[in-house]
Scaffold this active site. Structure first.
Site, PDB file in Angstrom:
ATOM      1  N   LEU A 158       0.940  10.978  45.825  1.00 17.65           N
ATOM      2  CA  LEU A 158      -0.519  10.809  45.833  1.00 17.65           C
ATOM      3  C   LEU A 158      -0.943   9.413  45.418  1.00 17.65           C
ATOM      4  O   LEU A 158      -1.988   8.922  45.816  1.00 17.65           O
ATOM      5  CB  LEU A 158      -1.174  11.815  44.868  1.00 17.65           C
ATOM      6  CG  LEU A 158      -1.104  13.293  45.240  1.00 17.65           C
ATOM      7  CD1 LEU A 158      -1.626  14.149  44.095  1.00 17.65           C
ATOM      8  CD2 LEU A 158      -1.914  13.555  46.508  1.00 17.65           C
ATOM      9  N   GLY A 159      -0.156   8.772  44.587  1.00 16.15           N
ATOM     10  CA  GLY A 159      -0.531   7.439  44.111  1.00 16.15           C
ATOM     11  C   GLY A 159       0.236   7.127  42.850  1.00 16.15           C
ATOM     12  O   GLY A 159       1.060   7.929  42.389  1.00 16.15           O
ATOM     13  N   GLU A 160      -0.042   5.949  42.299  1.00 18.46           N
ATOM     14  CA  GLU A 160       0.668   5.549  41.086  1.00 18.46           C
ATOM     15  C   GLU A 160      -0.225   4.669  40.236  1.00 18.46           C
ATOM     16  O   GLU A 160      -0.865   3.746  40.739  1.00 18.46           O
ATOM     17  CB  GLU A 160       1.949   4.799  41.466  1.00 18.46           C
ATOM     18  CG  GLU A 160       2.749   4.384  40.253  1.00 18.46           C
ATOM     19  CD  GLU A 160       4.219   4.136  40.555  1.00 18.46           C
ATOM     20  OE1 GLU A 160       4.590   4.147  41.750  1.00 18.46           O
ATOM     21  OE2 GLU A 160       4.977   3.935  39.600  1.00 18.46           O
ATOM     22  N   GLY A 174      -0.637   3.228  35.796  1.00 21.58           N
ATOM     23  CA  GLY A 174       0.171   2.653  34.723  1.00 21.58           C
ATOM     24  C   GLY A 174       1.170   3.633  34.116  1.00 21.58           C
ATOM     25  O   GLY A 174       2.187   3.235  33.569  1.00 21.58           O
ATOM     26  N   PRO A 229       4.292   7.578  38.813  1.00 20.01           N
ATOM     27  CA  PRO A 229       3.873   8.168  40.088  1.00 20.01           C
ATOM     28  C   PRO A 229       3.254   9.565  39.935  1.00 20.01           C
ATOM     29  O   PRO A 229       3.584  10.283  38.981  1.00 20.01           O
ATOM     30  CB  PRO A 229       5.183   8.250  40.886  1.00 20.01           C
ATOM     31  CG  PRO A 229       6.266   8.253  39.862  1.00 20.01           C
ATOM     32  CD  PRO A 229       5.760   7.472  38.690  1.00 20.01           C
ATOM     33  N   VAL A 230       2.378   9.898  40.876  1.00 21.51           N
ATOM     34  CA  VAL A 230       1.732  11.219  40.888  1.00 21.51           C
ATOM     35  C   VAL A 230       2.063  11.893  42.222  1.00 21.51           C
ATOM     36  O   VAL A 230       1.919  11.276  43.279  1.00 21.51           O
ATOM     37  CB  VAL A 230       0.191  11.089  40.737  1.00 21.51           C
ATOM     38  CG1 VAL A 230      -0.446  12.461  40.610  1.00 21.51           C
ATOM     39  CG2 VAL A 230      -0.175  10.226  39.534  1.00 21.51           C
ATOM     40  N   LYS A 289       2.220  14.295  37.270  1.00 20.55           N
ATOM     41  CA  LYS A 289       2.358  12.887  36.893  1.00 20.55           C
ATOM     42  C   LYS A 289       3.649  12.720  36.109  1.00 20.55           C
ATOM     43  O   LYS A 289       3.891  13.449  35.142  1.00 20.55           O
ATOM     44  CB  LYS A 289       1.162  12.533  35.997  1.00 20.55           C
ATOM     45  CG  LYS A 289       0.664  11.119  36.160  1.00 20.55           C
ATOM     46  CD  LYS A 289      -0.501  10.859  35.233  1.00 20.55           C
ATOM     47  CE  LYS A 289      -1.800  10.720  35.970  1.00 20.55           C
ATOM     48  NZ  LYS A 289      -2.861  10.108  35.151  1.00 20.55           N
ATOM     49  N   ASP A 348     -11.602   4.613  28.686  1.00 21.11           N
ATOM     50  CA  ASP A 348     -11.038   4.133  29.945  1.00 21.11           C
ATOM     51  C   ASP A 348     -11.847   4.648  31.131  1.00 21.11           C
ATOM     52  O   ASP A 348     -11.284   5.061  32.147  1.00 21.11           O
ATOM     53  CB  ASP A 348      -9.564   4.565  30.051  1.00 21.11           C
ATOM     54  CG  ASP A 348      -8.750   3.610  30.926  1.00 21.11           C
ATOM     55  OD1 ASP A 348      -9.260   2.516  31.236  1.00 21.11           O
ATOM     56  OD2 ASP A 348      -7.620   3.965  31.291  1.00 21.11           O
TER      57      ASP A 348
HETATM   58  N1  LIG Z   1      -5.266  15.713  39.503  1.00 21.29           N
HETATM   59  C1  LIG Z   1      -5.139  14.913  40.562  1.00 21.29           C
HETATM   60  N2  LIG Z   1      -5.378  15.373  41.804  1.00 21.29           N
HETATM   61  C2  LIG Z   1      -5.253  14.566  42.880  1.00 21.29           C
HETATM   62  N3  LIG Z   1      -4.913  13.275  42.819  1.00 21.29           N
HETATM   63  C3  LIG Z   1      -4.655  12.758  41.610  1.00 21.29           C
HETATM   64  C4  LIG Z   1      -4.741  13.535  40.421  1.00 21.29           C
HETATM   65  N4  LIG Z   1      -4.435  12.736  39.366  1.00 21.29           N
HETATM   66  C5  LIG Z   1      -4.175  11.523  39.870  1.00 21.29           C
HETATM   67  N5  LIG Z   1      -4.300  11.522  41.226  1.00 21.29           N
HETATM   68  C6  LIG Z   1      -4.107  10.373  42.120  1.00 21.29           C
HETATM   69  O1  LIG Z   1      -2.969   9.652  41.689  1.00 21.29           O
HETATM   70  C7  LIG Z   1      -3.246   8.261  41.652  1.00 21.29           C
HETATM   71  C8  LIG Z   1      -2.730   7.635  40.377  1.00 21.29           C
HETATM   72  O2  LIG Z   1      -3.482   8.125  39.288  1.00 21.29           O
HETATM   73  P1  LIG Z   1      -3.315   7.573  37.813  1.00 21.29           P
HETATM   74  O3  LIG Z   1      -4.366   8.215  37.002  1.00 21.29           O
HETATM   75  O4  LIG Z   1      -1.911   7.765  37.377  1.00 21.29           O
HETATM   76  O5  LIG Z   1      -3.522   6.021  37.951  1.00 21.29           O
HETATM   77  P2  LIG Z   1      -4.829   5.139  38.099  1.00 21.29           P
HETATM   78  O6  LIG Z   1      -6.018   5.850  37.523  1.00 21.29           O
HETATM   79  O7  LIG Z   1      -4.938   4.701  39.522  1.00 21.29           O
HETATM   80  O8  LIG Z   1      -4.497   3.886  37.208  1.00 21.29           O
HETATM   81  P3  LIG Z   1      -4.540   3.797  35.625  1.00 21.29           P
HETATM   82  O9  LIG Z   1      -3.125   3.885  35.180  1.00 21.29           O
HETATM   83  O10 LIG Z   1      -5.135   2.483  35.376  1.00 21.29           O
HETATM   84  O11 LIG Z   1      -5.363   4.935  35.109  1.00 21.29           O
HETATM   85  C9  LIG Z   1      -4.727   8.072  41.832  1.00 21.29           C
HETATM   86  O12 LIG Z   1      -4.929   7.322  43.008  1.00 21.29           O
HETATM   87  C10 LIG Z   1      -5.308   9.452  42.014  1.00 21.29           C
HETATM   88  O13 LIG Z   1      -6.034   9.460  43.206  1.00 21.29           O
HETATM   89 MG   LIG Z   2      -6.096   7.153  36.175  1.00 22.61          MG
END
Ligand SMILES: Nc1ncnc2c1ncn2[C@@H]1O[C@H](COP(=O)(O)OP(=O)(O)OP(=O)(O)O)[C@@H](O)[C@H]1O
Ligand SMILES: [Mg+2]
Length: 412
Positions: free
Chosen positions: A78-80, A82, A85-86, A107, A202
């Protein structure tokens, strides 16, 4: 120097059975009276599952989360951020009694990254105990050897950052933007007004997740802090957060208050109004910091019209935009005490949610060339700034104790 999880809280993950391998999943059991524990109350010598009894969190094994995410397959990525990976996953109804079948987002802590056990633990302790329609639901966690994972409810529309700035995304209508702002404001108001208040620290577009109906939910509590207690007016902390969203007085002094979150809310509201990122290095110097550039233009209707997101194509209520801009203006005050509290923001945004996406464009009558052959036409002429939308990707810079910005400031 990298702090390892073992050196921080060595035994928080120990359950009654000291070496269960692999750890069997279980549900943290209910407790009749339940008071929120703080990260500072948590000495680390106790078992997390006992400290969080009453939270209904599930404790997963790495093996279970591998099954849930199809071995963290790239097709489920889905993304990553700090933390690491998610991946999307699916819990089926056979996994365990009491846990219904549902999609989840898992996560995984990147063991070579900048975050670690501390952020994981803060997330579990806060989100495990806080429940609200505008906070993402933490379903469970995993703490096995050095591995740290978190399983959340799956949010089908991803983050606001993706929706607002992703290349080729469809522009969010004005009414949807206001719905998102209101939902996120309710989430923050809940934190600030809790019996034991929480400062989120944040607040930013990437931490606002959206369900299928664009209900906003706050995620990522790794930097959250308990609010000041007793006669204290603020909490003194290391300056952490994200450049472009952090309040100026917090950057200068390290003094954290709920008003710092209100400032960050103002920045996100500006992102919704303008379609611009909080920091965009691809723009001319004076436009790179969104709050600095936009704030002086928010109270003048003519100037405001020029900074509204051109992707809205004039489809918004003029009055609604002006009211939202005034809220952003107040939230972005450099005097923290002059900022409204989040419940006042919620009340104002409530009045904006029913404004329709009315066209503010002018209809111009164009006479047909041959009146006998053609019927009259109406042509839309957009009065507004039609600058093309910038889709530049400018990853946000994290403020950490080691960042140059951080080192420039003295703190109490
Ligand atoms: N519960 C969720 N459902 C669907 N997608 C999610 C969920 N949690 C995170 N994601 C996706 O995963 C990605 C990474 O999320 P994450 O919160 O780890 O990092 P971030 O918010 O992009 O950066 P930071 O580390 O600065 O918070 C995001 O693009 C988000 O769209
Ligand atoms: Mg985030």
């Amino acid at each position: 120097m990298k702090i390892t999880w073992e050196s921080l809280v060595p035994s928080c993950c120990i359950s009654e059975n000291p070496k269960p391998k692999p750890k069997q999943s279980k549900l943290v059991t209910k407790q009749s009276s339940f008071h929120r524990i703080s990260v500072s109350d948590f000495s680390g010598s106790e078992d997390l599952s006992i400290s969080l009894a009453g939270s209904n969190l599930h404790i997963f094994s790495v093996q279970e989360l591998k099954v849930i995410t199809q071995n963290f397959s790239s097709s489920n990525f889905l993304g990553e951020g700090g933390f690491g990976p998610v991946h999307k996953g699916f819990i089926d109804d056979k996994l365990r009694p009491g846990l219904q079948a549902q999609p989840v987002a898992v996560k995984l802590l990147d063991l070579d990254g900048t975050q670690g056990h501390r952020e994981w633990l803060t997330e579990v302790i806060f989100l495990g105990q806080l429940r609200h329609p505008h906070l993402v639901k933490l379903i469970g966690y995993c703490c096995e050897e050095e591995h740290r994972l978190l399983a959340y409810e799956y949010m089908p529309r991803g983050s606001l950052e993706n929706q607002l700035f992703r290349r080729y995304s469809v522009s969010l209508p004005w009414s949807t933007r206001m719905k998102i702002a209101l939902g996120a404001a309710k989430g923050l108001a809940f934190l600030h007004e809790a019996e034991k208040p929480v400062i989120y620290r944040d607040f930013k577009a990437s931490n606002i997740l959206l369900d299928s109906e664009y209900n906003a939910k706050l995620s990522d509590f790794g930097l959250a802090k308990d609010g000041p207690e007793g006669d204290d007016t603020h909490v003194s902390t290391r300056v952490m957060g994200t450049q472009g969203y952090a309040a100026p007085e917090y950057l200068m002094t390290g003094h954290l208050t709920a008003a710092s979150d209100v400032y960050s809310f103002g920045v996100v509201l500006l992102e919704l109004l303008t379609g611009r990122r909080s920091v965009d290095k691809s723009r001319p110097n004076r436009e790179q910091n969104l709050a600095d550039w936009a704030r002086p233009q928010l109270k003048d209707a003519r100037k405001l019209g020029r900074i509204i997101d051109p992707r809205l194509e004039g489809l918004y209520s003029e009055e609604g935009v002006q009211k939202a801009a005034l809220v952003a203006y107040q939230c972005l005050s450099h005097r923290p005490k002059a900022r409204p509290d989040m419940s006042t923001v919620v009340k104002t945004l409530e009045t904006l949610k029913d404004y329709k996406d009315i066209s503010t464009m002018t209809f111009v009558y164009i006479a047909p060339v041959d009146q006998h052959k053609q019927s009259p036409q109406k042509e839309l002429v957009n009065k507004r700034n039609t600058n093309s939308h910038h889709h530049t990707k400018s990853p946000h810079k994290r403020l950490t104790p080691n960042s140059p910005l951080h080192n420039d400031f003295h703190r109490a």
